[in-house]
Design a protein around this motif. Structure first.
Motif, short mmCIF file in Angstrom:
data_model
loop_
_atom_site.label_atom_id
_atom_site.label_comp_id
_atom_site.label_asym_id
_atom_site.label_seq_id
_atom_site.Cartn_x
_atom_site.Cartn_y
_atom_site.Cartn_z
N THR A 135 1.02 4.44 -2.91
CA THR A 135 0.32 5.64 -2.45
C THR A 135 0.93 6.88 -3.08
O THR A 135 2.13 7.13 -2.95
CB THR A 135 0.39 5.75 -0.91
N GLU A 136 0.11 7.64 -3.77
CA GLU A 136 0.59 8.79 -4.53
C GLU A 136 0.77 10.04 -3.66
O GLU A 136 1.73 10.79 -3.84
CB GLU A 136 -0.39 9.09 -5.66
N LEU A 146 0.83 -1.20 0.00
CA LEU A 146 0.00 0.00 0.00
C LEU A 146 0.87 1.25 0.00
O LEU A 146 0.60 2.21 -0.74
CB LEU A 146 -0.92 0.00 1.22
N LEU A 193 -7.06 2.59 0.08
CA LEU A 193 -7.26 3.31 1.33
C LEU A 193 -8.52 2.83 2.06
O LEU A 193 -8.55 2.77 3.29
CB LEU A 193 -7.36 4.81 1.07
N LEU A 236 1.09 6.37 6.56
CA LEU A 236 1.24 4.93 6.38
C LEU A 236 2.64 4.47 6.77
O LEU A 236 2.82 3.37 7.32
CB LEU A 236 0.95 4.55 4.93
N ILE A 276 -5.30 10.86 7.01
CA ILE A 276 -5.03 10.61 5.60
C ILE A 276 -5.96 11.47 4.73
O ILE A 276 -7.16 11.58 5.00
CB ILE A 276 -5.18 9.11 5.27
N HIS A 298 -6.07 3.75 -5.81
CA HIS A 298 -5.74 4.40 -4.54
C HIS A 298 -6.94 4.45 -3.58
O HIS A 298 -6.80 4.14 -2.39
CB HIS A 298 -5.23 5.82 -4.81
N ASP A 357 -0.43 11.18 2.77
CA ASP A 357 -0.96 9.85 3.06
C ASP A 357 0.19 8.88 3.31
O ASP A 357 0.16 8.06 4.24
CB ASP A 357 -1.79 9.34 1.88
N ALA A 358 1.23 8.96 2.46
CA ALA A 358 2.38 8.06 2.59
C ALA A 358 3.08 8.27 3.93
O ALA A 358 3.58 7.31 4.54
CB ALA A 358 3.35 8.28 1.44
#
Length: 223
Positions: free
Chosen positions: A63-64, A59, A135, A72, A189, A131, A68-69
């Motif tokens: 993740t773009e 994941l 998520l 994570l 996120i 994506h 969010d990255a």
């Protein structure tokens, strides 16, 4: 629907899903399981514990959004011991296994139940997909965790008192304390915005939980 309302609604869906309210896990919480079911749980849950960091990494790399990255990455680093390799979560689970008489090294290549394999493969598929779908699946997993631990811990304590006096349940108590931070990370996120993305998010969240429900029911003698 505002973004906060959307996440609040899907969180309610997650926490009421039978993934954490089904015959097996409810019996487990009461200590109302057979010895074989208890052993089956311990073995099959180990497959999840071992494979989860690799699944979560899928994941992360897909993740773009950088924010969010970031969230994570924090969850993944936590799973790997937050810089202390001796505190990697799988090692805590190995302590649990040894305390109830299993040799973890003998379980690594043990064939999984089809329902266990379906759950783990489903995670990989969702996490490698669009994506919003990825998520949604992760949101479901992180938000079902506290209800899950709250069912597992009472049952483990009963089994410890009943038979396994030396049972080491640090893996489970540690995760119960930790999960609120994982939930918070998912709240931070950026996630999804368009109606189409929200539909994909909800669909994958429910799909992920459906697979988890099958995982739990697959541990039961009542098949």
């Amino acid at each position: 629907m505002q973004q906060s309302d959307f996440y609040g609604e899907i969180k309610r869906v997650v926490k009421s899903h039978p993934a954490t309210d089904n015959d097996f896990i409810n019996r487990f919480s009461r200590g109302d399981i057979t010895e074989e079911e208890f052993k089956r749980f311990s073995i099959e849950f180990y497959h999840f514990t071992r494979e989860w960091p690799e699944i979560l990494a899928k994941l992360l790399v897909s993740t773009e959004n950088e924010d969010d990255a970031y969230e994570l990455t924090g969850i993944l680093v936590s799973e790997l011991g937050s810089g202390d390799s001796g505190k990697r979560h799988e090692l805590l689970y190995r302590r649990y296994l040894r305390s109830i008489g299993f040799k973890p090294e003998e379980l690594v290549k043990r064939e999984q139940l089809s329902t266990t394999k379906g759950w783990l493969d489903g995670m990989r598929e969702y996490f490698s997909s669009d994506h919003a779908k990825a998520l949604g699946a992760e949101f479901a997993l992180e938000n079902m965790a506290i209800p899950m631990w709250d069912k597992l811990l009472p049952g483990l304590k009963i089994m410890k008192e009943r038979k396994y006096k030396d049972m080491d349940i640090l893996y489970f108590t540690f995760h119960r304390e930790l999960e609120s931070t994982h939930e918070d990370a998912m709240e931070n996120i950026i996630g999804v915005h368009s109606n189409d993305q929200k539909e994909q998010f909800i669909s994958s969240a429910k799909g992920m939980l459906d697979l988890e429900e099958k995982f739990w029911l697959g541990l039961s003698d009542k098949k």
